[in-house]
Design an enzyme around this catalytic site. Structure first.
Site, PDB file in Angstrom:
ATOM      1  N   LYS A  13       0.839  -1.217   0.000  1.00 51.60           N
ATOM      2  CA  LYS A  13       0.000   0.000   0.000  1.00 51.60           C
ATOM      3  C   LYS A  13       0.871   1.264   0.000  1.00 51.60           C
ATOM      4  O   LYS A  13       0.598   2.215  -0.722  1.00 51.60           O
ATOM      5  CB  LYS A  13      -0.930   0.025   1.225  1.00 51.60           C
ATOM      6  CG  LYS A  13      -1.861  -1.154   1.334  1.00 51.60           C
ATOM      7  CD  LYS A  13      -2.833  -1.008   2.496  1.00 51.60           C
ATOM      8  CE  LYS A  13      -2.174  -0.944   3.859  1.00 51.60           C
ATOM      9  NZ  LYS A  13      -1.526  -2.222   4.264  1.00 51.60           N
ATOM     10  N   ARG A  88      -8.653   1.080   9.949  1.00 54.49           N
ATOM     11  CA  ARG A  88      -8.230  -0.299  10.219  1.00 54.49           C
ATOM     12  C   ARG A  88      -9.245  -1.014  11.111  1.00 54.49           C
ATOM     13  O   ARG A  88      -9.064  -2.186  11.402  1.00 54.49           O
ATOM     14  CB  ARG A  88      -6.882  -0.281  10.933  1.00 54.49           C
ATOM     15  CG  ARG A  88      -5.670  -0.568  10.028  1.00 54.49           C
ATOM     16  CD  ARG A  88      -4.428  -0.386  10.865  1.00 54.49           C
ATOM     17  NE  ARG A  88      -3.286  -1.116  10.427  1.00 54.49           N
ATOM     18  CZ  ARG A  88      -2.266  -0.596   9.736  1.00 54.49           C
ATOM     19  NH1 ARG A  88      -2.324   0.662   9.330  1.00 54.49           N
ATOM     20  NH2 ARG A  88      -1.216  -1.317   9.439  1.00 54.49           N
ATOM     21  N   ARG A 122      12.000  -7.021   4.124  1.00 53.09           N
ATOM     22  CA  ARG A 122      11.990  -5.557   3.963  1.00 53.09           C
ATOM     23  C   ARG A 122      13.069  -4.899   4.823  1.00 53.09           C
ATOM     24  O   ARG A 122      13.286  -5.270   5.967  1.00 53.09           O
ATOM     25  CB  ARG A 122      10.606  -5.021   4.357  1.00 53.09           C
ATOM     26  CG  ARG A 122      10.523  -3.500   4.317  1.00 53.09           C
ATOM     27  CD  ARG A 122       9.110  -3.023   4.241  1.00 53.09           C
ATOM     28  NE  ARG A 122       8.354  -3.264   5.455  1.00 53.09           N
ATOM     29  CZ  ARG A 122       7.077  -2.919   5.598  1.00 53.09           C
ATOM     30  NH1 ARG A 122       6.431  -2.339   4.602  1.00 53.09           N
ATOM     31  NH2 ARG A 122       6.437  -3.163   6.720  1.00 53.09           N
ATOM     32  N   ARG A 155      12.450  -2.920  10.286  1.00 50.00           N
ATOM     33  CA  ARG A 155      11.457  -2.291  11.169  1.00 50.00           C
ATOM     34  C   ARG A 155      11.213  -3.222  12.348  1.00 50.00           C
ATOM     35  O   ARG A 155      11.111  -4.430  12.159  1.00 50.00           O
ATOM     36  CB  ARG A 155      10.136  -2.089  10.397  1.00 50.00           C
ATOM     37  CG  ARG A 155      10.011  -0.722   9.762  1.00 50.00           C
ATOM     38  CD  ARG A 155       8.825  -0.612   8.849  1.00 50.00           C
ATOM     39  NE  ARG A 155       7.538  -0.982   9.438  1.00 50.00           N
ATOM     40  CZ  ARG A 155       6.363  -0.737   8.872  1.00 50.00           C
ATOM     41  NH1 ARG A 155       6.301  -0.099   7.716  1.00 50.00           N
ATOM     42  NH2 ARG A 155       5.237  -1.091   9.437  1.00 50.00           N
ATOM     43  N   ARG A 166       0.626  -8.835  13.557  1.00 49.69           N
ATOM     44  CA  ARG A 166      -0.019  -7.884  12.644  1.00 49.69           C
ATOM     45  C   ARG A 166      -1.019  -8.600  11.731  1.00 49.69           C
ATOM     46  O   ARG A 166      -2.080  -8.057  11.423  1.00 49.69           O
ATOM     47  CB  ARG A 166       1.043  -7.151  11.809  1.00 49.69           C
ATOM     48  CG  ARG A 166       1.822  -6.142  12.650  1.00 49.69           C
ATOM     49  CD  ARG A 166       3.132  -5.778  12.013  1.00 49.69           C
ATOM     50  NE  ARG A 166       2.966  -4.927  10.859  1.00 49.69           N
ATOM     51  CZ  ARG A 166       3.889  -4.793   9.902  1.00 49.69           C
ATOM     52  NH1 ARG A 166       5.008  -5.472   9.953  1.00 49.69           N
ATOM     53  NH2 ARG A 166       3.682  -3.965   8.905  1.00 49.69           N
TER      54      ARG A 166
END
Ligand code: AMP
Length: 209
Positions: A13, A88, A122, A155, A166
Site C-alpha cells: 500500500k 483499520r 523488507r 522495522r 499484525r
C-alpha cells in the site's frame, strides 16, 4: 478524489501510494508514517505509541481518528487524498464517514506466504525511510540507502513474531472492512502481486471505470 488503500500489511500500500500520489496528484496520508515520525522525534504521541507499534498491535481508535481528522483538515487535502493504513477498524471507518467519506476503497489482495516473504525481507532507511527488499529490491550497496547513504534497518514490527501479530490483528479487526465497503459499493479489488508499476496501471484503470 478521496481514496482509501485497504489491505494486509506487506501488500504494498505504501509503495503504491508513493507512486499514485504523483500519478493522481493527491497527498499521501499514512497513519503508520505519522506514528513512526512521532516516535523518531520523541514527541508525547511517539512515546505513547512506540510499544504498540513495536508489538504489531493497533493504536487506540480515539487517538488515531483525531490525528486523521486533523490531518485531513489541512489545505492540501481539500481536493482529495490517499489514506494508507486508515481505517483499520469498523469504528474508524464509521468515524471517517462523518468527516470525509471515501469515494473509492482499493482492496489490495495478496496471499499470506507472499506477505510474510515481503515483510521479513523488507529493510528501511533509518534516515529517510526509503524502503528496500533483500531479494525483490536490493540496495546498490549492501546495508546502505541508494538515496541518502543512510543505514538500512529492519522495522521492529517486521520481526517474525510481530508479523504474526499484525496478520492476526488484520484478520480480526481490518478484514471486516472489506464487507463494510463492498456493501457501500465503493470497494475495488486489485491483485497486489505484480510489480508496483503494473499494479499502478491497474489502479488507474479501475478508478477510471
Ligand atoms: P503501517 O505502516 O500502516 O503498517 O502501520 C504501522 C503500525 O502503526 C501498525 O501496525 C499500528 O501499530 C499503527 N497504525 C497505523 N495505522 C493505524 C490505524 N489506522 N489504527 C491503529 N493503529 C495504526
Amino acid at each position: 478524489m478521496k481514496l482509501v488503500f485497504l489491505g494486509p500489511p506487506g501488500a504494498g500500500k505504501g509503495t503504491l501510494a508513493t507512486l499514485a500520489k504523483q500519478a493522481l496528484n493527491l497527498p499521501h496520508i499514512s497513519t503508520g508514517d505519522i506514528f513512526r515520525s512521532n516516535i523518531k522525534e520523541g514527541t508525547p504521541l511517539g512515546l505513547k505509541v512506540k510499544k504498540i507499534l513495536d508489538s504489531g498491535g493497533l493504536v487506540p481508535d480515539e487517538t488515531t481518528i483525531e490525528i486523521v481528522q486533523d490531518r485531513l483538515r489541512k489545505p492540501d487535502c481539500q481536493g482529495g487524498f490517499i489514506l494508507d493504513g486508515f481505517p483499520r477498524t469498523i469504528d474508524q471507518a464509521e468515524a471517517l464517514e462523518t468527516f470525509a467519506a471515501p469515494q473509492a476503497v482499493i482492496n489490495f489482495i495478496l496471499a499470506d506466504e507472499i506477505i510474510i516473504q515481503r515483510l521479513s525481507g523488507r529493510r528501511v532507511c533509518k534516515n529517510c525511510g526509503a524502503s528496500f527488499h533483500l531479494e525483490n529490491l536490493p540496495p546498490r550497496r549492501e546495508g546502505l540507502c541508494d538515496q541518502c547513504d543512510g543505514e538500512l534497518i529492519q522495522r521492529p514490527d517486521d520481526t517474525a513474531q510481530a508479523i504474526q501479530q499484525r496478520l492476526s490483528v488484520y484478520t480480526a479487526q481490518t478484514e471486516p472492512l472489506i464487507g463494510y465497503y463492498r456493501k457501500k459499493g465503493t470497494l475495488k479489488d486489485i491483485d497486489a502481486q505484480p510489480q508496483p508499476e503494473v499494479v499502478l496501471q491497474t489502479l488507474i484503470k479501475v478508478l477510471k471505470a
